[in-house]
Motif scaffolding. Structure first.
Motif, PDB file in Angstrom:
ATOM      1  N   UNK A 130       5.457   0.402   1.428  1.00 36.72           N
ATOM      2  CA  UNK A 130       4.429   0.044   0.467  1.00 36.72           C
ATOM      3  C   UNK A 130       4.895  -1.012  -0.520  1.00 36.72           C
ATOM      4  N   UNK A 131       6.168  -0.932  -0.911  1.00 38.33           N
ATOM      5  CA  UNK A 131       6.705  -1.901  -1.864  1.00 38.33           C
ATOM      6  C   UNK A 131       6.827  -3.296  -1.259  1.00 38.33           C
ATOM      7  N   UNK A 132       6.847  -3.397   0.069  1.00 34.29           N
ATOM      8  CA  UNK A 132       6.784  -4.725   0.690  1.00 34.29           C
ATOM      9  C   UNK A 132       5.514  -5.441   0.254  1.00 34.29           C
ATOM     10  N   UNK A 133       4.412  -4.701   0.177  1.00 30.65           N
ATOM     11  CA  UNK A 133       3.145  -5.290  -0.259  1.00 30.65           C
ATOM     12  C   UNK A 133       3.182  -5.616  -1.745  1.00 30.65           C
ATOM     13  N   UNK A 134       3.719  -4.706  -2.554  1.00 30.47           N
ATOM     14  CA  UNK A 134       3.788  -4.935  -4.001  1.00 30.47           C
ATOM     15  C   UNK A 134       4.581  -6.194  -4.316  1.00 30.47           C
ATOM     16  N   UNK A 135       5.630  -6.446  -3.548  1.00 25.51           N
ATOM     17  CA  UNK A 135       6.443  -7.655  -3.769  1.00 25.51           C
ATOM     18  C   UNK A 135       5.666  -8.928  -3.476  1.00 25.51           C
ATOM     19  N   UNK A 136       4.577  -8.807  -2.723  1.00 21.41           N
ATOM     20  CA  UNK A 136       3.720  -9.957  -2.402  1.00 21.41           C
ATOM     21  C   UNK A 136       2.444  -9.949  -3.246  1.00 21.41           C
ATOM     22  N   UNK A 137       2.487  -9.254  -4.381  1.00 19.24           N
ATOM     23  CA  UNK A 137       1.329  -9.149  -5.268  1.00 19.24           C
ATOM     24  C   UNK A 137       0.120  -8.527  -4.569  1.00 19.24           C
ATOM     25  N   UNK A 138       0.420  -7.503  -3.784  1.00 18.88           N
ATOM     26  CA  UNK A 138      -0.627  -6.783  -3.073  1.00 18.88           C
ATOM     27  C   UNK A 138      -0.489  -5.289  -3.328  1.00 18.88           C
ATOM     28  N   UNK A 139      -1.593  -4.591  -3.176  1.00 19.61           N
ATOM     29  CA  UNK A 139      -1.588  -3.130  -3.190  1.00 19.61           C
ATOM     30  C   UNK A 139      -1.313  -2.670  -1.763  1.00 19.61           C
ATOM     31  N   UNK A 140      -0.393  -1.737  -1.607  1.00 18.44           N
ATOM     32  CA  UNK A 140      -0.060  -1.236  -0.285  1.00 18.44           C
ATOM     33  C   UNK A 140      -0.520   0.197  -0.104  1.00 18.44           C
ATOM     34  N   UNK A 141      -1.035   0.505   1.073  1.00 18.59           N
ATOM     35  CA  UNK A 141      -1.394   1.872   1.439  1.00 18.59           C
ATOM     36  C   UNK A 141      -0.729   2.177   2.774  1.00 18.59           C
ATOM     37  N   UNK A 142       0.058   3.240   2.811  1.00 16.77           N
ATOM     38  CA  UNK A 142       0.831   3.572   4.006  1.00 16.77           C
ATOM     39  C   UNK A 142       0.650   5.054   4.317  1.00 16.77           C
ATOM     40  N   UNK A 143       0.278   5.360   5.547  1.00 15.82           N
ATOM     41  CA  UNK A 143       0.091   6.741   5.988  1.00 15.82           C
ATOM     42  C   UNK A 143       0.848   6.942   7.300  1.00 15.82           C
ATOM     43  N   UNK A 144       1.324   8.149   7.526  1.00 13.04           N
ATOM     44  CA  UNK A 144       1.990   8.431   8.795  1.00 13.04           C
ATOM     45  C   UNK A 144       1.803   9.883   9.198  1.00 13.04           C
ATOM     46  N   UNK A 145       1.781  10.105  10.501  1.00 12.43           N
ATOM     47  CA  UNK A 145       1.775  11.461  11.032  1.00 12.43           C
ATOM     48  C   UNK A 145       3.218  11.912  11.237  1.00 12.43           C
ATOM     49  N   UNK A 146       3.398  13.133  11.686  1.00  9.42           N
ATOM     50  CA  UNK A 146       4.731  13.668  11.939  1.00  9.42           C
ATOM     51  C   UNK A 146       4.589  14.920  12.793  1.00  9.42           C
ATOM     52  N   UNK A 147       5.719  15.522  13.137  1.00  2.03           N
ATOM     53  CA  UNK A 147       5.688  16.762  13.899  1.00  2.03           C
ATOM     54  C   UNK A 147       5.082  17.895  13.092  1.00  2.03           C
TER      55      UNK A 147
END
Length: 351
Positions: A130-147
């Motif tokens: 998510x911080x990859x987006x913040x560093x580009x002046x963007x809002x980041x949304x990240x979701x993931x599944x798991x076991x």
């Protein structure tokens, strides 16, 4: 039980050591460095559930052939604002970096960009991506599944992963605002970290295999975690599956576990979204407003027993600042596991 002894290690030394472990395990050097950085950043932030504790499991999956050491992620479908990506069963971090970079690229073109991913593996802490987006002046949304380690509200069959939500918002002079949370009361990795340290967990977080409340982390891992907020947390974890697995075609929680036990690809799904702030408001104005908002919230009158008000993610940023200078404390029980791996792989340990 007496507290487990800890050894403090400088972050750079630990990062180099971890990168060497993965390189010796067959991961290309640049990818090994990325995986190491994602884990050390989690430990710096105090999110040990997603730090070096994951290394033994990662290495075991690599050695067992459950991870493609040199994947070639590919775009299966593409529109002006989104992509569907096949991760080729590579390390989750390698896939996540490419997917979020693609979401950012799409956001620069369309204002909002989305990358939906299948055929991936665990990517560690969502805040890193998510911080990859913040560093580009963007809002980041990240979701993931798991076991699967959580049952649906009202049920007892383990069907869901901890299905975390990550949202990151850039600021001007204050820390970025970062929500990075499991939809369970406690992340599964935090149960494992408590087990490594020999610590009990607070009541009300987990049930053992007989559905009895437990404070023993090992019993909780054998049983199940509980969704936070009851049906509300359950609802959020369902929506993660909608976006990260059903939208991408990835495996749902029970299928992930069946695949792992059967020696098949995990096929974990991710969802990455980047929102270009400049498509809606001047970046400097937005970031200044985030700063003002942060200070307004911090200025709240304190309730009885409270010493301060912090924004989401602020405690982790403050701890990381401190640990970059002072080093990261690691329990000797965890280091013993890493020492064994280091010996097997021919890597010198930095402690």
């Amino acid at each position: 039980m007496p507290p487990v002894k800890e050894i403090t290690i400088q972050a750079d030394a630990l990062r180099d050591f971890v990168a060497q472990l993965f390189a010796r395990a067959g991961i290309p050097e640049a990818d090994a460095a990325l995986v190491a950085d994602s884990l050390i950043e989690a430990d710096l932030r105090g999110v040990h559930s997603h730090g070096v504790m994951l290394i033994p499991g990662y290495i075991a999956n690599i050695r067992a052939g459950r991870v493609n050491k040199q994947p070639k992620p590919s775009i299966v479908r593409e529109t002006p604002s989104g992509v569907l990506m096949d991760g080729d069963n590579g390390m989750g971090q390698v896939i996540a970096r490419q997917a979020m970079a693609k979401a950012i690229e799409k956001a620069k073109q369309s204002g909002v960009g989305v990358a939906s991913v299948f055929h991936s593996t665990h990517y560690a802490a969502g805040a890193y991506w998510g911080l990859m987006a913040a560093e580009q002046n963007m809002i980041g949304i990240v979701l993931t599944s798991a076991g699967s380690i959580i049952a649906p509200f009202g049920g007892r069959t383990r069907m869901f992963g901890t299905n975390p939500w990550t949202i990151t918002v850039p600021a001007k002079t204050e820390y970025p605002v970062v929500l990075d949370m499991a939809t369970s009361v406690l992340a599964g990795g935090k149960l494992a970290w408590a087990a490594v340290r020999g610590d009990p967990v607070p009541p009300g977080l987990a049930l053992d295999s007989e559905d009895r409340p437990t404070t023993n982390p090992e019993h909780g891992l054998a049983g199940r975690l509980l969704p936070f907020g009851g049906y509300k947390g359950y609802g959020l974890m369902v929506m993660v599956d909608m976006l990260a697995t059903l939208l991408s075609g990835a495996a749902i929680g029970p299928e992930v576990m069946t695949n792992v036990r059967g020696g098949q690809d995990q096929n974990i799904g991710h969802y990455f979204q980047a929102i270009d702030v400049s498509a809606f408001i001047a970046v400097d104005d937005f970031k200044a407003r985030v700063d003002d908002y942060t200070r307004m919230v911090r200025a709240s009158e304190l309730e009885a027993g409270s010493s301060q008000v912090l924004m989401p993610g602020e405690r982790e940023f403050r701890l990381a600042d401190q640990r970059r200078k002072d080093g990261i404390p690691m329990p000797v029980t965890m280091l013993a596991q890493l020492e064994k791996l280091a010996k097997d792989l021919g890597v010198a340990q930095p402690w």
